[in-house]
Design an enzyme around this catalytic site. Structure first.
Site, short mmCIF file in Angstrom:
data_model
loop_
_atom_site.label_atom_id
_atom_site.label_comp_id
_atom_site.label_asym_id
_atom_site.label_seq_id
_atom_site.Cartn_x
_atom_site.Cartn_y
_atom_site.Cartn_z
N SER A 65 27.57 50.46 44.43
CA SER A 65 28.67 51.04 43.72
C SER A 65 28.40 51.83 42.42
O SER A 65 27.45 52.61 42.27
CB SER A 65 29.53 49.70 43.48
OG SER A 65 30.81 50.20 42.93
N GLU A 371 43.44 47.02 40.70
CA GLU A 371 42.90 46.32 39.70
C GLU A 371 42.74 47.50 38.46
O GLU A 371 43.02 48.62 38.68
CB GLU A 371 41.29 46.04 39.91
CG GLU A 371 41.13 44.78 40.83
CD GLU A 371 39.49 44.30 40.73
OE1 GLU A 371 39.60 43.04 40.68
OE2 GLU A 371 38.78 45.15 40.92
#
Ligand code: 16G
Ligand code: MG
Length: 545
Positions: A65, A371
């Site tokens: 990521s 988020e």
């Protein structure tokens, strides 16, 4: 047993360094790429077992990521494209940490606990990001699958959400879509183009978007997708990986944490820009105003835009569906206040980590989860999808209802419901802004973020901090929550919480308050409380000013 001979042989090619212990963290294993060969091989084995037990295709994604290029990692994807179930995260950790000579025993232990029929066939989809280590590591996953006699399909370079999507398509026998890159682009772009038809008088300027690809896989994929967009969106791509280093001074994480634009991007005042992270499962938007001041529109702003749009459509369509927004403790207090008190939608708060938000969102007809860091999507229940479909196909409807139903139908198709997806989120956001004729400044003005600050504190063992109420309150160590409560009382509109990180060996501190100075002071004071009450190591946290 003969079926394990190949495992024994192959595991010797991917040996575990003795004594090395790694945990399946919030979103899989993640560490320096040099330490991951055995982990990848073993996750190939585990995915094969998971496939046998679910009688479905399982996904394995090789990526770290937003972490630096030198790192890598791996996450497992369950049949409907969701994150692997928690009991199997425990198996993943056990299998990963078994010493070389104990590997077969660890494997057999899982087989026994789950009563796995080893003659059941297994299918595993494998994908990887652009890191230089990813080719070698994804080969280790494929070796693991074949060592247990499983079938694999190597998707090569894909974004994390693309792999989730493929797994879901495969296990729904194509009902969710076609399990190919082409199928993914077609489904999303067709829906986007249909949505865009509802944007009246959209000028070329409004159709323009600057994208920071974080020098990663998202950049490659957005370029691949461009021809499907039929010029309804004009993308200028920066940090496309041709020169810069992955995630280095760019990407969604950098922009969110540093609160500044990425390097390598030319920003004109007022222009809409967005950044993906290194595996394109997160997105944040931003712009620079005429005075050169940077404005960030994070996951909370995205959730607000999307849920406002959906709520309006539900009203227009006359559909009585329960919509909720799922956030974490990191959601800016202003966003929660706006959603609850102005928009009057249900708001839920869960622990950090996509799997928690995803799970909570599944409880509603429409669950919008994001988020603050930009990871999120929208989930529609089966019943909600059916109601929208029926309405869209109802030929006796009046114009406004019909239009709303069709917009809802295309929204369902443009959004990747398996997991947060930067590319899919981007298309939905762009369509909403176009339909509403809204500039990024107008979107930003929906509510004003409370100033906030995040800090990290090093402690000798972060597990001494235990939290409750979706990480908003600390139950241990003794006295910490009381200390936070009394510090918070000193400031206006203040809130603060602490939690042990699930991805780094630190305790994270969050504070927000009426002014930036107050937020900074509060964050510092809470850091000191953590340092003194939770076994801080190194020097005492210093004030920010
Ligand atoms: C992982 C999570 C992310 C979460 C972050 C928190 C997924 C796919 N990713 O990156 O959602 O915000 O961890 O990190 O679940 P922390 O525990 O270090 O604060
Ligand atoms: Mg990511």
């Amino acid at each position: 047993m003969a079926e394990f001979q190949e495992v024994s042989k192959q595991s010797g090619v991917h040996p575990k360094p003795a004594g090395l212990v790694l945990q399946y963290g919030t979103a899989g294993f993640r560490t320096n790429a040099e330490q991951l060969g055995h982990i990848m091989f073993r996750m190939g084995l585990l995915a094969t077992l998971r496939s046998k037990t679910t009688k479905a295709t399982i996904g394995v994604m090789v990526t770290a990521s937003h972490n630096p290029e030198e790192d890598n990692g791996v996450k497992l994807v369950d049949p409907m494209g969701e994150m692997v179930t928690p009991t199997w995260e425990v198996y993943a950790t056990q299998l990963a940490n078994a010493e070389q000579e104990d590997l077969l025993a660890a494997l057999k232990d899982i087989i026994e606990k789950e009563s796995i029929n080893m003659s059941q066939e297994a299918n595993v989809f494998v994908g990887k990001d652009t890191r230089s280590s990813s080719a070698r590591l994804s080969q280790a996953v494929l070796d693991g699958v074949s060592a247990l006699g499983g079938q694999s399909k190597d998707y090569g370079l894909v974004t994390t959400p693309q792999l989730h999507y493929m797994v879901c398509c495969q296990n729904t026998q194509g009902k969710y879509g076609e399990a190919t890159a082409e199928g993914y682009y077609k489904k999303l772009c067709q829906a986007f183009i249909q949505l865009s038809k509802n944007a009246s008088n959209c000028t070329d300027d409004q159709k323009h978007l600057s994208v920071d690809g974080a020098n990663g896989i998202g950049a490659l994929k957005v370029r691949e997708m461009e021809s499907h967009l039929k010029k309804e969106l004009h993308i200028t791509l920066f940090n496309d990986g041709s020169e810069g280093k992955l995630n280095h001074q760019c990407g969604a994480d950098f922009v969110k944490v540093q609160q500044k634009p990425p390097a390598g991007m030319k920003i004109n005042p007022g222009e809409r820009c967005c950044s993906y992270d290194g595996d394109a499962d997160r997105i944040v938007y931003y712009y620079s105003d005429s005075e050169g001041i940077f404005h960030l529109l994070d996951g909370d702003k995205v959730a607000t835009l999307i849920s406002t749009f959906l709520k309006e459509l539900l009203t227009q369509a006359g559909l009585d569906l329960k919509i909720a927004v799922v956030q974490t403790a990191y959601a800016n207090g202003s966003s929660t206040n706006y959603l609850e008190n102005t928009m009057k939608v249900i708001v839920r708060c869960t622990k950090t980590g996509v799997k928690h938000l995803h799970h909570a969102a599944q409880e509603f007809d429409i669950g919008v989860y994001f988020e603050a860091n930009g990871h999120g999507t929208v989930l529609f229940s089966k019943a909600a999808e059916e109601k929208v479909q029926q309405l869209a196909e109802n030929s006796s409807l009046i114009d406004e209802k019909k239009r709303a139903a069709l917009l809802l139908q295309n929204t369902i198709n443009v959004i990747n419901q398996t997991v947060g997806d930067a590319i899919s989120d981007m298309l939905l956001i762009e369509a909403i802004l176009a339909i509403k004729g809204m500039t990024i400044q107008q979107w930003d003005a929906i509510y004003t973020d409370l100033p906030n600050r995040q800090l990290k504190v090093k402690v000798s063992d972060r597990r001494v901090i235990d939290t409750t109420d979706a990480e908003r309150r600390a139950v241990s160590p003794a006295g910490l929550q009381e200390a936070i409560d009394s510090l918070v009382k000193k400031y206006r509109q203040a809130r603060s919480f602490v939690r042990p990180s699930g991805t780094e060996d630190v305790v994270r501190v969050y504070a927000e308050a009426e002014t930036q100075d107050s937020a900074d002071d509060l964050a510092h004071e809470v850091s000191l409380a953590v340092y003194h009450l939770a076994g801080g190591v190194g020097s005492e946290p210093k004030p920010l000013h």
